[in-house]
Write a protein that holds these residues in place. Structure first.
Motif, short mmCIF file in Angstrom:
data_model
loop_
_atom_site.label_atom_id
_atom_site.label_comp_id
_atom_site.label_asym_id
_atom_site.label_seq_id
_atom_site.Cartn_x
_atom_site.Cartn_y
_atom_site.Cartn_z
N VAL A 3 0.86 -1.18 0.00
CA VAL A 3 0.00 0.00 0.00
C VAL A 3 0.90 1.23 0.00
O VAL A 3 1.80 1.35 0.84
CB VAL A 3 -0.93 0.02 1.24
CG1 VAL A 3 -1.71 1.30 1.30
CG2 VAL A 3 -1.84 -1.19 1.22
N VAL A 4 0.70 2.12 -0.95
CA VAL A 4 1.54 3.31 -1.05
C VAL A 4 0.98 4.39 -0.11
O VAL A 4 -0.18 4.76 -0.17
CB VAL A 4 1.59 3.83 -2.50
CG1 VAL A 4 2.45 5.09 -2.58
CG2 VAL A 4 2.15 2.75 -3.42
N GLY A 5 1.85 4.89 0.76
CA GLY A 5 1.46 5.89 1.73
C GLY A 5 2.17 7.21 1.51
O GLY A 5 2.67 7.50 0.41
N TYR A 57 3.93 0.25 2.29
CA TYR A 57 3.68 -0.49 3.52
C TYR A 57 3.35 -1.93 3.17
O TYR A 57 2.57 -2.20 2.28
CB TYR A 57 2.53 0.14 4.31
CG TYR A 57 2.89 1.51 4.81
CD1 TYR A 57 3.62 1.66 5.98
CD2 TYR A 57 2.51 2.64 4.12
CE1 TYR A 57 3.97 2.91 6.45
CE2 TYR A 57 2.86 3.91 4.58
CZ TYR A 57 3.58 4.02 5.75
OH TYR A 57 3.93 5.26 6.20
N LYS A 58 3.96 -2.83 3.90
CA LYS A 58 3.78 -4.27 3.66
C LYS A 58 3.00 -4.90 4.82
O LYS A 58 2.62 -4.23 5.76
CB LYS A 58 5.14 -4.93 3.50
CG LYS A 58 5.94 -4.39 2.32
CD LYS A 58 7.20 -5.17 2.10
CE LYS A 58 8.00 -4.62 0.95
NZ LYS A 58 7.35 -4.64 -0.32
N GLN A 59 2.82 -6.20 4.71
CA GLN A 59 2.10 -6.97 5.73
C GLN A 59 2.68 -6.69 7.11
O GLN A 59 3.90 -6.68 7.29
CB GLN A 59 2.21 -8.45 5.38
CG GLN A 59 1.38 -9.35 6.25
CD GLN A 59 1.50 -10.80 5.79
OE1 GLN A 59 2.55 -11.25 5.35
NE2 GLN A 59 0.41 -11.53 5.91
N TRP A 60 1.82 -6.46 8.07
CA TRP A 60 2.14 -6.24 9.49
C TRP A 60 2.86 -4.93 9.77
O TRP A 60 3.43 -4.75 10.82
CB TRP A 60 2.91 -7.41 10.09
CG TRP A 60 2.21 -8.71 9.97
CD1 TRP A 60 0.92 -8.99 10.33
CD2 TRP A 60 2.72 -9.91 9.42
NE1 TRP A 60 0.59 -10.28 10.05
CE2 TRP A 60 1.70 -10.88 9.48
CE3 TRP A 60 3.93 -10.27 8.88
CZ2 TRP A 60 1.86 -12.16 9.02
CZ3 TRP A 60 4.09 -11.56 8.44
CH2 TRP A 60 3.06 -12.49 8.51
#
Length: 102
Positions: free
Chosen positions: A49-51, A57-60
């Motif tokens: 997810v691009v923030g 951002y990746k898992q966890w």
């Protein structure tokens, strides 16, 4: 039940229910609420997810602490629903909103 002992960190009915810390930076987050439940979301299904600033951002790599009433509180006739902690807003009841303190 979160912090069932009302003498522990009781601040006018608002109790400390969680502490998150990051020792390398020294950051600490303390969560206080008067809600009986806490939902923890750990971003298990997040993937690339691009923030802010293009950071991916990746898992966890995220966490959310959501204070709330129990999802089954209506069906628990001996629990909080029976004690008047109703989260149903009925038309014409005069109650048009619900809130709890965090």
């Amino acid at each position: 039940v979160l912090n069932p002992d009302p003498t522990v960190d009781d601040r006018d009915g608002v109790n400390e229910v969680a502490i998150l810390s990051h020792p390398p930076s020294g950051r600490i987050m303390r969560l206080f609420t008067d809600a009986p439940g806490l939902q923890v979301y750990t971003a298990n299904y997040m993937a690339d997810v691009v923030g802010k600033g293009g950071m991916k951002y990746k898992q966890w790599q995220g966490i959310a602490l959501e204070t709330q009433h129990y999802p089954d509180s209506i069906g628990d006739v001996s629990g909080e629903f029976a004690k008047g902690a109703c989260v149903i807003l009925e038309p014409g009841s005069g109650q048009d909103s619900y809130a709890h303190r965090v």
